[in-house]
Design a protein around this motif. Structure first.
Motif, PDB file in Angstrom:
ATOM      1  N   ALA A   1       0.843  -1.209  -0.040  1.00 44.49           N
ATOM      2  CA  ALA A   1      -0.113   0.076   0.086  1.00 44.49           C
ATOM      3  C   ALA A   1       0.798   1.298   0.055  1.00 44.49           C
ATOM      4  CB  ALA A   1      -0.963  -0.047   1.278  1.00 44.49           C
ATOM      5  N   LYS A   2       1.849   1.334   0.781  1.00 48.99           N
ATOM      6  CA  LYS A   2       2.591   2.470   0.829  1.00 48.99           C
ATOM      7  C   LYS A   2       3.503   2.563  -0.488  1.00 48.99           C
ATOM      8  CE  LYS A   2       4.852   3.390   4.869  1.00 48.99           C
ATOM      9  NZ  LYS A   2       4.181   4.642   5.305  1.00 48.99           N
ATOM     10  N   ASN A   3       4.021   1.565  -0.854  1.00 49.25           N
ATOM     11  CA  ASN A   3       4.720   1.679  -2.236  1.00 49.25           C
ATOM     12  C   ASN A   3       3.852   2.226  -3.235  1.00 49.25           C
ATOM     13  OD1 ASN A   3       6.872   0.811  -1.229  1.00 49.25           O
ATOM     14  ND2 ASN A   3       6.710  -1.488  -1.781  1.00 49.25           N
ATOM     15  N   ALA A   4       2.437   2.051  -3.086  1.00 46.42           N
ATOM     16  CA  ALA A   4       1.605   2.557  -4.170  1.00 46.42           C
ATOM     17  C   ALA A   4       1.073   4.059  -3.797  1.00 46.42           C
ATOM     18  CB  ALA A   4       0.276   1.442  -4.349  1.00 46.42           C
ATOM     19  N   GLY A   5       1.635   4.863  -2.999  1.00 44.94           N
ATOM     20  CA  GLY A   5       1.516   5.829  -2.239  1.00 44.94           C
ATOM     21  C   GLY A   5       0.150   6.125  -1.594  1.00 44.94           C
ATOM     22  N   ILE A   6      -0.250   5.050  -0.952  1.00 46.42           N
ATOM     23  CA  ILE A   6      -1.445   4.985  -0.253  1.00 46.42           C
ATOM     24  C   ILE A   6      -1.105   5.188   1.322  1.00 46.42           C
ATOM     25  CG2 ILE A   6      -3.470   3.773   0.717  1.00 46.42           C
ATOM     26  CD1 ILE A   6      -3.436   2.428  -2.104  1.00 46.42           C
ATOM     27  N   LYS A   7      -1.709   6.036   2.230  1.00 46.55           N
ATOM     28  CA  LYS A   7      -1.265   6.062   3.709  1.00 46.55           C
ATOM     29  C   LYS A   7      -1.996   5.216   4.320  1.00 46.55           C
ATOM     30  CE  LYS A   7       0.988  10.117   3.125  1.00 46.55           C
ATOM     31  NZ  LYS A   7       2.325  10.175   3.508  1.00 46.55           N
ATOM     32  N   VAL A   8      -1.390   4.453   5.327  1.00 53.73           N
ATOM     33  CA  VAL A   8      -2.038   3.484   6.115  1.00 53.73           C
ATOM     34  C   VAL A   8      -2.073   3.794   7.439  1.00 53.73           C
ATOM     35  CG1 VAL A   8      -1.767   0.924   6.772  1.00 53.73           C
ATOM     36  CG2 VAL A   8      -1.036   1.799   4.298  1.00 53.73           C
ATOM     37  N   ILE A   9      -3.280   3.673   8.282  1.00 50.95           N
ATOM     38  CA  ILE A   9      -3.302   3.868   9.647  1.00 50.95           C
ATOM     39  C   ILE A   9      -3.602   2.496  10.435  1.00 50.95           C
ATOM     40  CG2 ILE A   9      -5.002   4.833  11.346  1.00 50.95           C
ATOM     41  CD1 ILE A   9      -5.480   7.212   9.252  1.00 50.95           C
ATOM     42  N   SER A  10      -2.730   2.363  11.330  1.00 48.67           N
ATOM     43  CA  SER A  10      -3.195   1.217  12.354  1.00 48.67           C
ATOM     44  C   SER A  10      -3.933   1.946  13.376  1.00 48.67           C
ATOM     45  CB  SER A  10      -1.730   1.061  13.026  1.00 48.67           C
ATOM     46  OG  SER A  10      -1.031   0.277  12.417  1.00 48.67           O
ATOM     47  N   TYR A  11      -5.273   1.267  13.112  1.00 48.74           N
ATOM     48  CA  TYR A  11      -6.482   1.652  14.050  1.00 48.74           C
ATOM     49  C   TYR A  11      -6.540   0.626  15.331  1.00 48.74           C
ATOM     50  CZ  TYR A  11     -11.005   3.648  15.577  1.00 48.74           C
ATOM     51  OH  TYR A  11     -12.152   4.131  16.226  1.00 48.74           O
ATOM     52  N   ASP A  12      -6.380   1.404  16.504  1.00 47.70           N
ATOM     53  CA  ASP A  12      -6.521   0.550  17.665  1.00 47.70           C
ATOM     54  C   ASP A  12      -5.638  -0.501  18.027  1.00 47.70           C
ATOM     55  OD1 ASP A  12      -8.277   0.735  20.362  1.00 47.70           O
ATOM     56  OD2 ASP A  12      -8.551  -1.148  19.752  1.00 47.70           O
ATOM     57  N   ARG A  13      -5.044  -0.978  17.062  1.00 50.90           N
ATOM     58  CA  ARG A  13      -3.894  -2.036  17.298  1.00 50.90           C
ATOM     59  C   ARG A  13      -2.501  -1.804  16.369  1.00 50.90           C
ATOM     60  NH1 ARG A  13      -8.405  -7.069  16.369  1.00 50.90           N
ATOM     61  NH2 ARG A  13      -9.539  -6.670  18.296  1.00 50.90           N
ATOM     62  N   LEU A  14      -1.387  -1.841  16.741  1.00 52.07           N
ATOM     63  CA  LEU A  14      -0.217  -1.289  16.110  1.00 52.07           C
ATOM     64  C   LEU A  14       0.213  -2.562  15.318  1.00 52.07           C
ATOM     65  CD1 LEU A  14       1.845   0.542  15.530  1.00 52.07           C
ATOM     66  CD2 LEU A  14       3.131   0.083  17.696  1.00 52.07           C
ATOM     67  N   ILE A  15       0.150  -2.535  13.883  1.00 52.19           N
ATOM     68  CA  ILE A  15       0.809  -3.337  12.997  1.00 52.19           C
ATOM     69  C   ILE A  15       2.447  -3.451  13.219  1.00 52.19           C
ATOM     70  CG2 ILE A  15       0.936  -3.928  10.639  1.00 52.19           C
ATOM     71  CD1 ILE A  15      -1.751  -2.607  10.199  1.00 52.19           C
ATOM     72  N   GLN A  16       2.802  -4.537  13.083  1.00 48.89           N
ATOM     73  CA  GLN A  16       4.115  -4.762  13.503  1.00 48.89           C
ATOM     74  C   GLN A  16       5.123  -5.001  11.817  1.00 48.89           C
ATOM     75  OE1 GLN A  16       5.379  -4.844  16.925  1.00 48.89           O
ATOM     76  NE2 GLN A  16       3.515  -4.031  17.158  1.00 48.89           N
ATOM     77  N   GLY A  17       6.249  -4.938  12.095  1.00 47.44           N
ATOM     78  CA  GLY A  17       7.106  -5.169  11.025  1.00 47.44           C
ATOM     79  C   GLY A  17       7.206  -4.298   9.740  1.00 47.44           C
ATOM     80  N   CYS A  18       6.836  -3.263  10.239  1.00 44.77           N
ATOM     81  CA  CYS A  18       6.659  -2.060   9.317  1.00 44.77           C
ATOM     82  C   CYS A  18       6.321  -0.614  10.055  1.00 44.77           C
ATOM     83  CB  CYS A  18       5.862  -2.191   8.145  1.00 44.77           C
ATOM     84  SG  CYS A  18       4.246  -2.398   8.507  1.00 44.77           S
ATOM     85  N   THR A  19       6.233   0.434   9.302  1.00 46.54           N
ATOM     86  CA  THR A  19       6.208   1.923   9.828  1.00 46.54           C
ATOM     87  C   THR A  19       4.802   2.411   9.055  1.00 46.54           C
ATOM     88  OG1 THR A  19       8.297   2.367  10.317  1.00 46.54           O
ATOM     89  CG2 THR A  19       6.713   4.357  10.121  1.00 46.54           C
TER      90      THR A  19
END
Length: 352
Positions: free
Chosen positions: A116-134
């Motif tokens: 998603a980020k490589n495609a220029g899309i912003k990503v939000i971790s909502y309530d749970r923090l996604i691991q292994g990336c920023t």
């Protein structure tokens, strides 16, 4: 000659009219195209709607984002990691401006977030923090503080100490780890002793009920039960009821679900934690729209003042709300007066 001049003049006027008409048409069509271009698209995927709180998050998030001019595609993974991955991939293919993820498994979303980020899309971790990336933002309630509030409640109700069973949420849910850490930190200097620590496999009812029965197989020796959420607290109280111990054992939970609030005023659940979900979902939607517009989400405007590291060391912009412990003493002030639940519903089974 005079007729010729009139004819030329009429041609000039007609040509000018056509040019103006075309220019106006072009401007109008261009405006329509720009308006279409400005339609912001947000995709949000939820772990599940089995838990009462997630329907609240969904409704407030969608309502807020739509009022700000964005369209929202809501998906429900029903606790299925692979299904959630497919939903995120579809969001990427649909060229969403922002993807918001309530992760089924915080450790299994790395590849999808990176795509998603490589495609220029912003990503939000909502309530749970996604691991292994920023991800671009982690927005939640202060989960360590939730655990600390549970610890404070147990210490207040068991000043002489006692045996504690920890009925925790899934290990793949990083929130569970934060709550556990906060709870353990809170009881470090107390006389409370953790005699059993069990993690549910997932938030599904069948797993919660099985874990509660396992955790409380020796309930006669238990003085308190720390539960990962109100759903687990309900299963724990059911198990305690079968042993005639409901109301005699301190039980804590979180989310301020209606049934949990009812149990608190009935006396079978000692406390729940109110998390300002409406504000959380509203701010998350506001942040998502800002990100979709390419605007920065910083500072006091949304309350974000810090960053948080993933378990593997990635630093993520972090925005957290403070939770509130809810007991019989402040039920009216926090839950009723804020309109989180109706008074008649909370006190349905008691006279007050």
């Amino acid at each position: 000659m005079k007729k010729r001049c009139i004819a030329v003049l009429m041609c000039i006027v007609l040509t000018a009219t056509l040019l103006i008409s075309c220019d106006t048409k072009d401007k109008y069509e261009g405006k329509e195209e720009n308006e279409e271009e400005k339609q912001l698209k947000i995709g949000i995927t939820f772990d599940t709607f089995v838990l009462e709180r997630w329907t609240r998050d969904r409704d407030v998030f969608v309502s807020t984002a739509e009022k700000l001019g964005a369209s929202v595609d809501v998906q429900n993974a029903n606790g299925d990691v692979e299904k959630q991955k497919e939903q995120i991939q579809k969001f990427i293919e649909d060229d969403m401006d922002v993807i918001v993820i309530v992760a089924v498994d915080c450790f299994e979303m790395t590849e999808e977030v990176t795509k998603a980020k490589n495609a220029g899309i912003k990503v939000i971790s909502y309530d749970r923090l996604i691991q292994g990336c920023t991800t671009d933002l982690y927005i939640t309630v202060d989960n360590e503080a939730v655990g600390e509030l549970m610890a404070d409640t147990m210490i207040d109700n068991l000043p002489g100490g006692g045996n504690v069973v920890m009925l925790c949420g899934p290990e793949m849910d990083t929130n569970s780890a934060d709550v556990v850490n906060g709870f353990k930190k809170g009881i470090e200097q107390s006389s409370l002793t953790v005699v059993k620590e069990i993690y549910v496999k997932s938030w599904t009812p069948e797993n919660g009920f099985a874990a509660a029965n396992e955790a409380l197989s020796d309930a006669e020796d238990v003085d308190a039960v720390m539960c990962g959420n109100d759903g687990l607290a309900g299963y724990a109280i059911k198990a305690l009821s079968e042993k005639q111990l409901a109301g005699k054992v301190v039980v804590t939970g979180q989310d301020a679900d209606l049934e949990a609030c009812q149990r608190v005023v009935e006396g079978t659940q000692t406390m729940t934690v109110y998390k300002p979900i409406e504000r959380l979902a509203k701010v998350a939607a506001q942040c998502a729209v800002k990100m979709a517009k390419g605007e920065a989400v910083v500072g006091e405007e949304v309350g974000r003042t810090t960053t948080k590291k993933t378990q593997d060391g990635y630093e993520v912009p972090y925005w957290a709300l403070p939770p509130i412990a809810v007991t019989t003493e402040n039920m009216d002030d926090v839950i009723i007066d804020l309109g989180f639940h109706l008074r008649d519903e909370v006190y349905l089974n008691v006279d007050k």
